[in-house]
Design an enzyme around this catalytic site. Structure first.
Site, mmCIF file in Angstrom:
data_model
loop_
_atom_site.group_PDB
_atom_site.id
_atom_site.type_symbol
_atom_site.label_atom_id
_atom_site.label_comp_id
_atom_site.label_asym_id
_atom_site.label_seq_id
_atom_site.Cartn_x
_atom_site.Cartn_y
_atom_site.Cartn_z
ATOM 1 N N GLU A 175 -12.682 -0.087 -10.782
ATOM 2 C CA GLU A 175 -11.551 0.757 -10.374
ATOM 3 C C GLU A 175 -10.462 -0.090 -9.707
ATOM 4 O O GLU A 175 -10.034 0.183 -8.575
ATOM 5 C CB GLU A 175 -12.034 1.914 -9.479
ATOM 6 N N GLU A 304 -18.932 5.241 -15.283
ATOM 7 C CA GLU A 304 -19.157 6.216 -14.203
ATOM 8 C C GLU A 304 -18.780 7.592 -14.735
ATOM 9 O O GLU A 304 -17.628 7.818 -15.127
ATOM 10 C CB GLU A 304 -18.331 5.897 -12.950
HETATM 11 O O1 AHR Z 1 -19.762 6.663 -7.557
HETATM 12 C C1 AHR Z 1 -19.094 6.747 -6.335
HETATM 13 C C2 AHR Z 1 -17.750 6.035 -6.348
HETATM 14 O O2 AHR Z 1 -16.894 6.699 -7.213
HETATM 15 C C3 AHR Z 1 -17.782 4.639 -6.854
HETATM 16 O O3 AHR Z 1 -18.096 3.711 -5.873
HETATM 17 C C4 AHR Z 1 -16.372 4.433 -7.326
HETATM 18 O O4 AHR Z 1 -16.286 3.502 -8.368
HETATM 19 C C5 AHR Z 1 -15.960 5.826 -7.768
HETATM 20 O O5 AHR Z 1 -14.703 6.142 -7.325
#
Ligand code: AHR
Length: 500
Positions: A175, A304
């Site tokens: 991110e 994710e």
């Molecule tokens: O999964 C939790 C958080 O969500 C992670 O650390 C981040 O990459 C995302 O914003």
């Protein structure tokens, strides 16, 4: 009840469904690791090199092809050397992102122990935000240099692993548009090229480098990344094998405020409609990738994803600990079906996260472990691993939530190397059953194995006192007819059929 026709086109095989789209994610966040999967080697809890036996067994049984670590946001603040050497001598601190004490008891070697115990491939997220190119290229060398070939290879041997690990999957930051450095895509793209240049392939270990990709529908980010990093360099060298996409379904928007367990039909509709967006975003990003990379060399890596609800009352807000209901399991089945539909581009994905954080298949508390209904869905979908995707034709009805629409049924199919065909079906309707006529033109099978995950209500979930209330079981509401199979899916259910 009208019967919907579902045709599985075994005559039109598509791309291979990578087992890596069924991957998981473990971050140094909340109680995912400490007080979760990890108890330490001296714990009275039965463990292998610090990892709970019951957790290892559960991760193995649901099929864990890869584990992404150490973050998440944590990754861009993580310095890998802190997690090496004798545990007692490792630096201690506080996680800058998540505020928790960090002992560094889990470091690279411990992570590799868990991967070995679960048969998972390591997927390591490197530090771009606060790290250096040198630090990350050294990490690759530490893991992949041939035995005895360098000081870092010898350090690895001194830490217990003489043979090269050949870790293949590496993400270059996390991110980077937010917690990983708040960068513009143009700036990150240049940085990516620099990092990726020095993340070298060692003999027998060609790297699969994953660039930070967009969030949700940020198509501008994808455009820049594909233009700057997604094409071969002069001479044909490739710098990027995968581009990440992060997408969380957050009912009510961020920060998550709606209950994981107390909801009605409108909230159900909202979650399913948000899940429909996953397919829309993949389609949108794929169209851009196809323009720059028509041969589909670069994978879309959804590293994710998940349903993100309010934390369970009484738990620290920054731990993101939430229950997992049948609703989340159906959402997971729907998302996995979507990955299968896009098997030609989506080749890695990671549910966030494996234990105790967000959409977890495992919950661990006070020494006890339970498997949420989402665990069952991953176990049911094992039959899809490395199958060949088969198109499905289904004129499902449409349900709405505001301006968003989602189908009443989601279906995906694949054929395994031994010829077995698996069809996974999610009845996305909150309350109504659906009758299907399943046709597999051109194929006949002697038998079918059929399993279902559902419960009396979509709110149903397992608790530490009743850990197996919701479990997949045999599915019997189907019968063979001349044209194929007839079946009735109960509301809010996931069914897996394997024809052999
Ligand atoms: O999964 C939790 C958080 O969500 C992670 O650390 C981040 O990459 C995302 O914003």
């Amino acid at each position: 009840m009208p019967r919907l026709a579902l045709n599985v086109r075994s005559d039109q095989p598509g791309a291979t469904v990578s087992r890596h789209v069924f991957g998981h994610f473990i971050e140094h966040l909340g109680t995912c690791l400490y007080d979760g999967l990890w108890v330490g080697p001296d714990s009275p809890v039965p463990n292998t090199r610090g990892w709970r036996h019951d957790a290892i067994a559960a991760l193995r049984a649901m099929g864990t092809p890869n584990l992404r670590w150490p973050g998440g946001c944590f990754a861009d603040d993580y310095h890998w050397r802190d997690g090496t050497g004798p545990a007692a001598a490792r630096p201690r601190g506080v996680s800058a992102w998540w505020g928790a004490p960090e002992s560094n008891a889990v470091g690279t070697q411990e992570f590799l122990d868990l991967c070995a115990a679960t048969d998972a491939e390591p997927y390591i997220c490197g530090n771009v935000g606060s790290g250096t190119v040198q630090e990350m290229r050294d990490w690759v060398e530490y893991l992949n240099a041939p035995a005895g070939a360098s000081t870092l290879a010898e350090l690895r041997a001194a830490h217990g692993r003489p043979a090269p690990v050949n870790a293949r999957l590496w993400a270059v930051g996390n991110e980077s548009w937010a917690c990983g450095g708040n960068m513009r895509p143009e700036y990150y793209a240049d940085l990516y090229r620099r990092f990726a240049t020095f993340l070298r392939d060692f003999p027998g270990a060609p790297l699969y480098r994953v660039g930070c990709g967009p969030r949700d529908g940020d198509y501008a980010w994808t455009e820049v990344m594909m233009r700057e990093c997604g094409r071969p360099l002069l001479g044909g060298q490739r710098l990027m094998q995968g581009l990440a996409l992060h997408y969380y379904c957050v009912p009510g928007d961020f920060p998550p405020s709606k209950s994981a367990t107390q909801f009605g039909e409108p909230e159900w509709d909202e979650l399913m409609a948000l899940t429909a967006r996953l397919g829309e975003y993949i389609t949108g990003h794929t169209a851009i990738m196809d323009r720059h990379d028509p041969e589909k060399y670069v994978a879309l890596v959804v590293d994710e994803w998940g349903a993100w609800h309010a934390p369970e009352p009484g738990t620290p807000p920054g731990h993101f600990y939430q229950q997992g209901t049948v609703r989340d399991a159906v959402m997971a089945g729907y998302a996995l079906n979507t990955f299968i539909h896009h098997a030609d581009r989506v080749r890695v994905a990671n549910l966030a996260q494996a234990a105790n954080v967000i959409h977890a298949p495992l919950l661990i508390k006070d020494g006890r472990l339970l498997r949420t209904p989402t665990w069952d869905v991953f176990a049911l979908y094992r039959a899809h691993h490395e199958g060949v995707q088969l198109p499905v034709e289904l004129a499902a009805g449409t349900r709405r939530w505001g301006d968003l629409a989602y189908p009443s049924v989601s279906a995906a199919a694949s054929r395994a190397a031994d010829g077995r065909i698996t069809v996974t079906l999610c009845n996305l309707d909150y309350a109504a059953p659906v009758a299907l006529a399943l046709n597999l033109p051109g194929v006949s099978f002697a038998g079918v194995s059929a399993r279902i995950l559902t419960a009396a209500t979509p709110q149903a979930h397992n608790t530490f006192d009743r850990p197996d209330d919701v479990r997949a079981r045999e599915f019997t509401a189907l019968q063979s007819v001349t044209s194929g199979w007839e079946l009735t899916l109960p509301p809010h259910s996931v069914v897996a059929l394997t024809f052999a």
